[in-house]
Design a protein around this motif. Structure first.
Motif, PDB file in Angstrom:
ATOM      1  N   SER A 122       8.610  -0.201   5.415  1.00 17.16           N
ATOM      2  CA  SER A 122       7.620  -0.602   4.409  1.00 17.16           C
ATOM      3  C   SER A 122       7.943   0.075   3.079  1.00 17.16           C
ATOM      4  O   SER A 122       8.289   1.253   3.028  1.00 17.16           O
ATOM      5  CB  SER A 122       6.213  -0.239   4.857  1.00 17.16           C
ATOM      6  OG  SER A 122       6.080   1.153   5.059  1.00 17.16           O
ATOM      7  N   ASN A 151       0.838  -1.198   0.000  1.00 16.01           N
ATOM      8  CA  ASN A 151       0.000   0.000   0.000  1.00 16.01           C
ATOM      9  C   ASN A 151       0.875   1.251   0.000  1.00 16.01           C
ATOM     10  O   ASN A 151       1.547   1.554   0.992  1.00 16.01           O
ATOM     11  CB  ASN A 151      -0.901  -0.004   1.239  1.00 16.01           C
ATOM     12  CG  ASN A 151      -1.936   1.105   1.195  1.00 16.01           C
ATOM     13  OD1 ASN A 151      -1.838   2.042   0.411  1.00 16.01           O
ATOM     14  ND2 ASN A 151      -2.940   0.993   2.050  1.00 16.01           N
ATOM     15  N   ASP A 211       0.003   4.269   0.271  1.00 15.49           N
ATOM     16  CA  ASP A 211      -0.496   5.306   1.180  1.00 15.49           C
ATOM     17  C   ASP A 211       0.215   5.283   2.522  1.00 15.49           C
ATOM     18  O   ASP A 211       0.305   6.309   3.208  1.00 15.49           O
ATOM     19  CB  ASP A 211      -2.002   5.134   1.412  1.00 15.49           C
ATOM     20  CG  ASP A 211      -2.806   5.260   0.136  1.00 15.49           C
ATOM     21  OD1 ASP A 211      -2.213   5.550  -0.917  1.00 15.49           O
ATOM     22  OD2 ASP A 211      -4.038   5.071   0.196  1.00 15.49           O
ATOM     23  N   THR A 212       0.707   4.126   2.918  1.00 15.32           N
ATOM     24  CA  THR A 212       1.335   3.964   4.232  1.00 15.32           C
ATOM     25  C   THR A 212       2.804   3.584   4.142  1.00 15.32           C
ATOM     26  O   THR A 212       3.423   3.270   5.162  1.00 15.32           O
ATOM     27  CB  THR A 212       0.583   2.893   5.042  1.00 15.32           C
ATOM     28  OG1 THR A 212       0.591   1.648   4.306  1.00 15.32           O
ATOM     29  CG2 THR A 212      -0.862   3.304   5.289  1.00 15.32           C
ATOM     30  N   ASP A 233       6.869   3.689   3.784  1.00 16.13           N
ATOM     31  CA  ASP A 233       7.992   4.574   4.099  1.00 16.13           C
ATOM     32  C   ASP A 233       8.707   5.011   2.831  1.00 16.13           C
ATOM     33  O   ASP A 233       9.219   6.135   2.751  1.00 16.13           O
ATOM     34  CB  ASP A 233       8.988   3.843   5.013  1.00 16.13           C
ATOM     35  CG  ASP A 233       8.379   3.465   6.346  1.00 16.13           C
ATOM     36  OD1 ASP A 233       7.686   4.309   6.938  1.00 16.13           O
ATOM     37  OD2 ASP A 233       8.577   2.317   6.789  1.00 16.13           O
ATOM     38  N   GLN A 265      -1.071   9.963   0.584  1.00 18.06           N
ATOM     39  CA  GLN A 265      -0.095   9.693   1.645  1.00 18.06           C
ATOM     40  C   GLN A 265      -0.170  10.727   2.764  1.00 18.06           C
ATOM     41  O   GLN A 265       0.351  10.492   3.860  1.00 18.06           O
ATOM     42  CB  GLN A 265       1.317   9.669   1.048  1.00 18.06           C
ATOM     43  CG  GLN A 265       1.573   8.442   0.184  1.00 18.06           C
ATOM     44  CD  GLN A 265       2.834   8.573  -0.669  1.00 18.06           C
ATOM     45  OE1 GLN A 265       3.367   9.672  -0.846  1.00 18.06           O
ATOM     46  NE2 GLN A 265       3.297   7.460  -1.214  1.00 18.06           N
ATOM     47  N   ASN A 309       5.627  12.303   4.009  1.00 18.57           N
ATOM     48  CA  ASN A 309       5.172  11.034   4.587  1.00 18.57           C
ATOM     49  C   ASN A 309       5.710   9.803   3.882  1.00 18.57           C
ATOM     50  O   ASN A 309       5.519   8.685   4.357  1.00 18.57           O
ATOM     51  CB  ASN A 309       3.640  10.981   4.611  1.00 18.57           C
ATOM     52  CG  ASN A 309       3.068  11.913   5.659  1.00 18.57           C
ATOM     53  OD1 ASN A 309       3.769  12.348   6.564  1.00 18.57           O
ATOM     54  ND2 ASN A 309       1.796  12.227   5.540  1.00 18.57           N
ATOM     55  N   SER A 310       6.337   9.973   2.721  1.00 18.80           N
ATOM     56  CA  SER A 310       6.956   8.841   2.035  1.00 18.80           C
ATOM     57  C   SER A 310       8.081   9.360   1.154  1.00 18.80           C
ATOM     58  O   SER A 310       7.936  10.393   0.488  1.00 18.80           O
ATOM     59  CB  SER A 310       5.925   8.091   1.177  1.00 18.80           C
ATOM     60  OG  SER A 310       6.499   6.953   0.568  1.00 18.80           O
TER      61      SER A 310
END
Length: 594
Positions: free
Chosen positions: A405, A362, A364-365, A367, A448, A453-454
């Motif tokens: 992740s 995913n 959206d979550t 790293d 995200q 956030n990523s």
């Protein structure tokens, strides 16, 4: 046609209560499908081998298909009931207002809908309960009848009768639309959902789209808007509205950049499952007569019939489409294999050369997120290698970022050149594809929760790097690093011109890869003033054209141990390893050319 009494007395909350029940079943089926796809397949890969794994996989595929069908059909019933209740509310309000007006005027609404009224000349004597009445006004009086009459009550009665008639006719039209759609929503007996059932579900969806257009219209879904506008629209809906739009217009919802990946995946898988079923069903259609009969009516004949030739052509097209859909389904089925995370279908369209966007994990979550843009000759009919490159990339990143992740995405969301000789020399494919890429990248960042956030890397292979370059030249590309692999040029002459800055631009090019040189012939590079060097040795100066693998371009030139144009993702290669290190931000471990 319903009577006015039925319209008055219908309890619309009973429809919405029933809709809630069907909605719960639909949501539960969708959750169960996700558990089957992302949990049961993983367990099969861990516990079964050989023929046992094949049989178990087939059973799980069937279970997933059953849940998909249940999710769709129950969701359509929910939407139909909610739409029916919502639309009936308006004529019911009109009717009740007309009835209230009649009561206030002491008019009598007859069982057939006609309206009886007292004349203006009557006078009630003390204690009397009788009065002189005019003739009842019918349910649908003539237009304008009674206007200007000496008896004002006649005109008022006509108005009430007209409003009652209009409300009943409006309700009848609404009831007819939804009744026809609801009658379609029934399953064949048995526990096995077939390809034909999924094709029927797609037809059910189209039928309800027509029936419920006034309740939930595709035009209310943002099209061609920014990722933020898409997200704002979605966030402004109730959960029930979200579920209804996703069920009724899955292709539109699945294409919206900025929405959560789970939402896009659910919607696109619905479209994918139904399209794949349609392909399988069309392939099973019987062939027409193969030959044109001889004049005397005897067989065999030497000439193939036009119908058979067309059927053959269509069969070849369908087989190619099925091959492409099988490669996507194979990725779904591989979840859990060697620790591979769940797949997310973030875009899908089978028409033409096709489109597909597939994520491992995913985004959206995540790293770290990597987006791979393939190049010339990419099409959905031959998509296995493009999918595999990013599954191999995901596995390689696990060596360099344990405990973090990572999501790796194959983004085939543009019209890729199909001919190396004619198409790949043109810039128009990049000009057309880059806005789509920019919107997708903005959508990732929006879903995200923002740019911090990523850590995001975009990898362009071959002409895909040209698309990436044009996207970076046109706007604010939502990425932290750019990797150009076997690049024919990025339509700019220096790495520093790209959004991420020269220190975050990386290049790989095998010595045997002829595409970078070919890109210069096609003019896909960019021009800059400077001195060209090879291993530090100057050989040309002036206003020269550069591509990312040139020293003058100014990118980090990573070591490559593979050959040719398509081998940069070979397992256990340094070419793959160096890309993975950039993806997870381990820059100091990247091996570069001296």
């Amino acid at each position: 046609m319903p009577t006015w009494q039925q319209l008055r007395d219908v309890k619309l909350d009973e429809y919405t209560d029933a809709a809630d029940g069907w909605g719960k079943v639909s949501s539960r089926a969708n959750s169960d499908k996700d558990r089957v796809d992302n949990g049961m397949f993983a367990k099969i890969h861990h516990s079964q081998k050989g023929e046992a794994a094949t049989r178990a996989g087939g059973d799980v595929q069937q279970l997933s298909r059953n849940y998909q069908y249940l999710h769709t059909e129950c969701g359509l019933i929910r939407t139909a009931l909610n739409g029916l209740a919502t639309e009936l509310a308006a004529p019911q309000r009109k009717l009740k207002q007309a009835l209230e007006d009649a009561e206030n005027l002491r008019f009598t609404v007859k069982p057939d809908g006609s309206v009886e009224y007292p004349t203006d000349s009557f006078v009630l004597s003390p204690g009397s309960h009788t009065a002189e009445h005019g003739a009842p006004v019918p349910l649908a009086p003539g237009e304008g009848e009674g206007v200007g009459s000496a008896d004002a009550n006649k005109g008022k009665a006509e108005d009430i009768a007209q409003r009652i008639g209009d409300a009943v006719r409006e309700a009848d039209e609404i009831d007819g639309r939804y009744a026809a759609a609801l009658r379609r929503l029934k399953a064949d007996p048995g526990l096995e959902v077939s390809a034909e059932d999924l094709v029927d579900a797609a037809a059910d969806t189209k039928a309800l789209q027509q029936a419920a257009g006034k309740y939930a219209d595709d035009d209310r879904i943002p099209h061609g808007k920014s990722a933020k506008e898409n997200a704002d629209w979605w966030n402004g809906l109730s959960q029930e509205q979200r579920d209804e739009y996703a069920t009724l217009y899955p292709a539109s919802v699945g294409a919206l950049d900025g929405l959560p990946s789970t939402v896009r995946d659910d919607a696109n898988r619905m479209v994918f499952a139904e399209n794949r079923a349609q392909i399988q069903t069309d392939l099973n259609k019987p062939a027409p007569n193969q030959y044109v009969p001889n004049p005397n009516g005897s067989y065999p004949a030497a000439v193939l019939s036009p119908e058979y030739k067309q059927w053959q052509k269509e069969q070849e097209r369908l087989k190619e489409q099925l091959k492409g859909s099988d490669s996507i389904q194979a990725r779904f089925d591989a979840t859990g294999e060697g620790g591979l995370p769940e797949a997310y279908l973030l875009g899908y369209d089978k028409e033409g050369i096709g489109r597909a966007i597939i994520a491992n994990g995913n985004p959206d979550t995540a790293d770290h997120t990597a987006v791979y843009v393939p190049g010339t000759t990419t099409n959905l009919n031959d998509f296995d290698e493009d999918i595999s490159r990013m599954t191999d990339m995901w596995r390689e990143t696990q060596k360099w970022a344990p405990g973090e992740s990572v999501s790796t995405i194959t983004w085939f969301g543009y019209e890729a050149p199909q001919s190396v000789v004619t198409d790949a020399t043109q810039k128009d494919y990049a000009y057309d594809g880059s806005p789509k890429l920019l919107r997708f990248m903005d959508g990732l960042e929006t879903a995200q929760g923002g740019p911090d956030n990523s850590h995001t890397t975009i990898i362009g292979h071959s002409y895909g790097s040209t698309v990436v370059g044009d996207a970076s030249n046109k706007g604010d590309l939502a990425a932290d690093d750019i990797v150009a692999v076997g690049s024919p040029g990025m339509l700019t002459g220096r790495a520093e011109d790209l959004d991420v800055g020269a220190d975050h631009v990386w290049s790989e090019a095998a010595t045997s890869d002829v595409v970078p040189a070919g890109g210069k012939v096609a003019g896909l590079g960019g021009y800059t003033w400077g001195v060209e060097t090879w291993n530090g040795v100057p050989f040309n100066a002036g206003y020269v054209q550069t591509v990312p693998s040139d020293e003058l371009f100014g990118a980090h030139r990573m070591d490559v141990d593979t050959s040719g144009h398509t081998s940069y993702w070979e397992k256990d290669s340094e070419s793959l390893s160096n890309q993975a290190k950039v993806v997870v931000g381990e820059y100091d471990k990247v091996n570069e050319d001296d």
